[in-house]
Design an enzyme around this catalytic site. Structure first.
Site, PDB file in Angstrom:
ATOM      1  N   TYR A 173       0.845  -1.193   0.000  1.00 36.53           N
ATOM      2  CA  TYR A 173       0.000   0.000   0.000  1.00 36.53           C
ATOM      3  C   TYR A 173       0.882   1.244   0.000  1.00 36.53           C
ATOM      4  O   TYR A 173       1.991   1.236   0.536  1.00 36.53           O
ATOM      5  CB  TYR A 173      -0.942   0.034   1.219  1.00 36.53           C
ATOM      6  CG  TYR A 173      -0.248  -0.021   2.556  1.00 36.53           C
ATOM      7  CD1 TYR A 173       0.061   1.146   3.263  1.00 36.53           C
ATOM      8  CD2 TYR A 173       0.100  -1.237   3.127  1.00 36.53           C
ATOM      9  CE1 TYR A 173       0.693   1.098   4.494  1.00 36.53           C
ATOM     10  CE2 TYR A 173       0.732  -1.295   4.364  1.00 36.53           C
ATOM     11  CZ  TYR A 173       1.030  -0.144   5.042  1.00 36.53           C
ATOM     12  OH  TYR A 173       1.653  -0.187   6.256  1.00 36.53           O
ATOM     13  N   HIS A 200       7.131   4.194  16.915  1.00 36.16           N
ATOM     14  CA  HIS A 200       6.518   3.461  15.811  1.00 36.16           C
ATOM     15  C   HIS A 200       7.333   2.207  15.490  1.00 36.16           C
ATOM     16  O   HIS A 200       6.784   1.113  15.299  1.00 36.16           O
ATOM     17  CB  HIS A 200       6.439   4.382  14.590  1.00 36.16           C
ATOM     18  CG  HIS A 200       5.691   3.802  13.431  1.00 36.16           C
ATOM     19  ND1 HIS A 200       4.337   3.617  13.449  1.00 36.16           N
ATOM     20  CD2 HIS A 200       6.121   3.384  12.210  1.00 36.16           C
ATOM     21  CE1 HIS A 200       3.944   3.110  12.290  1.00 36.16           C
ATOM     22  NE2 HIS A 200       5.013   2.949  11.519  1.00 36.16           N
TER      23      HIS A 200
END
Length: 281
Positions: A173, A200
């Site tokens: 994606y 993250h």
């Protein structure tokens, strides 16, 4: 000191290393045309595709290509090309278009990027020792630091990724960082961005051994800013990691996602077997 001065450290973009070029191609097969074609023509088309897939998967040149059967999205295949130069990437696309197979496929979407290793922590550490406004000193120190990073074996593996054999499934994606008035990634300080990306990455590392992730940058190359390619042994791993990361602040507040494509890699022999019924009808 020559050239435009660099911004204050808080406004610095992260340094990065670039590796292989990447092209993601979403392919729709002309099933009707293949079934209506002369059987010899159909067999030639399928054989040419299998031969390309076989050659692309080898080590005859720096890079490789993978062919994936896709469920959903209105397409039949995702082809991912990795090459060490832009010219070799162009050549791979040309080979497909000029093959007999190329007459029976429609490329629905293509996405160009380059494998990227963003170095937020390195940039933050270096800016704490050297003033980025001193361009000569900064450029020299950064070049040395990047050269040292590139010499690391694991960095080489990340910049020239290979799909693990035990992870046949792929999820791809594109994505951006938000530039909204209330949530603008590019207005955050280097310290804030580095902290968010460290958190993250900590989430992602919990999936080590279950997911292999490749980040490729596309600023100036295509419409989004990055492409993400994930490989796993089970497609449910994609749901797990992406669901968990949605709650991470870097994603929850600053990430925009494009369409997702999920597929399973196919060997050349499997391609011939999958489509042989078309060629014999």
């Amino acid at each position: 000191m020559t050239g435009r001065p660099l911004p204050h450290a808080s406004e610095l973009p992260p340094a990065s290393l670039e590796g292989w070029y990447v092209l993601h191609q979403s392919i729709e097969l002309d099933w009707t045309g293949l079934k209506g074609a002369d059987p010899a023509e159909a067999r030639e088309a399928l054989s040419s595709f299998a031969a390309l897939a076989e050659r692309w998967s080898g080590a005859s040149e720096p890079g490789w290509s993978g062919v994936y059967r896709v469920a959903g999205g209105g397409i039949d295949f995702l082809i991912i090309h990795f090459r060490d130069t832009f010219d070799r990437l162009v050549e791979a696309v040309r080979e497909m278009k000029l093959s007999a197979w190329g007459d029976h496929v429609l490329v629905r979407e293509e996405y160009l990027s380059v494998v990227e290793l963003g170095l937020y922590a390195l940039t933050r550490e270096l800016s704490g020792r050297i003033d980025p406004a001193d361009r000569e000193a900064w450029d020299a120190a950064l070049a040395d630091a990047l050269a040292e990073e590139r010499r690391k074996e694991y960095v080489g593996r990340r910049l020239e990724p290979r799909q693990p054999e035990h992870m046949p499934y792929v999820c791809y994606y594109p994505m951006d960082k938000r530039r909204n008035p209330e949530r603008n990634w590019y207005r955050l300080s280097l310290e804030e961005r580095a902290g968010l990306m460290a958190a993250h990455g900590k989430v992602g590392r919990r999936f080590a051994g279950r997911i292999l992730q490749v980040i490729s940058g596309s600023m100036g190359l295509d419409d989004w800013e990055w492409a993400v390619t994930l490989w796993a042994a089970d497609p449910l791993e994609f749901k797990a990691i992406i669901s968990e990361m949605r709650y991470d602040e870097a994603s929850a507040d600053y990430a925009e996602f494009g369409s997702f494509v999920v597929g399973k890699r196919m060997a050349a022999a499997e391609l011939g077997g999958l489509l042989s019924s078309v060629a014999t009808q």
